[in-house]
Motif scaffolding. Sequence first.
Motif, PDB file in Angstrom:
ATOM      1  N   PRO A 100     -53.114 -64.121  39.805  1.00 40.84           N
ATOM      2  CA  PRO A 100     -52.972 -65.055  40.944  1.00 40.84           C
ATOM      3  C   PRO A 100     -52.656 -66.471  40.434  1.00 40.84           C
ATOM      4  O   PRO A 100     -53.097 -66.855  39.351  1.00 40.84           O
ATOM      5  CB  PRO A 100     -54.347 -65.010  41.624  1.00 40.84           C
ATOM      6  CG  PRO A 100     -55.268 -64.441  40.628  1.00 40.84           C
ATOM      7  CD  PRO A 100     -54.439 -63.617  39.672  1.00 40.84           C
ATOM      8  N   PRO A 101     -51.882 -67.207  41.192  1.00 42.73           N
ATOM      9  CA  PRO A 101     -51.548 -68.571  40.727  1.00 42.73           C
ATOM     10  C   PRO A 101     -52.806 -69.445  40.674  1.00 42.73           C
ATOM     11  O   PRO A 101     -53.760 -69.246  41.437  1.00 42.73           O
ATOM     12  CB  PRO A 101     -50.561 -69.063  41.789  1.00 42.73           C
ATOM     13  CG  PRO A 101     -50.758 -68.167  42.962  1.00 42.73           C
ATOM     14  CD  PRO A 101     -51.331 -66.886  42.459  1.00 42.73           C
ATOM     15  N   PRO A 102     -52.836 -70.419  39.752  1.00 41.36           N
ATOM     16  CA  PRO A 102     -54.025 -71.293  39.685  1.00 41.36           C
ATOM     17  C   PRO A 102     -54.159 -72.117  40.990  1.00 41.36           C
ATOM     18  O   PRO A 102     -53.155 -72.463  41.608  1.00 41.36           O
ATOM     19  CB  PRO A 102     -53.755 -72.209  38.495  1.00 41.36           C
ATOM     20  CG  PRO A 102     -52.271 -72.093  38.229  1.00 41.36           C
ATOM     21  CD  PRO A 102     -51.827 -70.794  38.813  1.00 41.36           C
ATOM     22  N   PRO A 103     -55.385 -72.372  41.384  1.00 41.41           N
ATOM     23  CA  PRO A 103     -55.578 -73.128  42.646  1.00 41.41           C
ATOM     24  C   PRO A 103     -55.018 -74.559  42.533  1.00 41.41           C
ATOM     25  O   PRO A 103     -55.173 -75.207  41.519  1.00 41.41           O
ATOM     26  CB  PRO A 103     -57.071 -73.147  42.864  1.00 41.41           C
ATOM     27  CG  PRO A 103     -57.672 -72.726  41.558  1.00 41.41           C
ATOM     28  CD  PRO A 103     -56.632 -72.020  40.761  1.00 41.41           C
TER      29      PRO A 103
END
Length: 102
Positions: free
Chosen positions: A97-100
């Motif tokens: 998942p992409p970093p927040p």
Amino acid sequence: EEERVRRLKEEEERKIREAEEKRLEEEREAEEKRQARLQRRAEKKAEAKAKGTYETKKQKEQRLAAERRRKALFDDSAMVRASRGDGKPPPAKEKPPPPPAE
């Protein structure tokens, strides 16, 4: 009476002669066919030798045996690939998942 017996004898002899001639003619025709077949074979052989494609019976057997072995190896390797699943593309990996975003 003697004339009738003589005619019957002549008729039998004629039939025997005709049967013998017919048999000889059939034998002659069979021999001609055999010679023609042998001639065609010799011509094919000479033509194949000239082309470089002539092979003896033993060479043909060896070639066919080699083809059977190659086919068997190919079939075996295809079964191995299928059992390992090599024939299918690998499953897609999940992306992390992409970093927040802050």
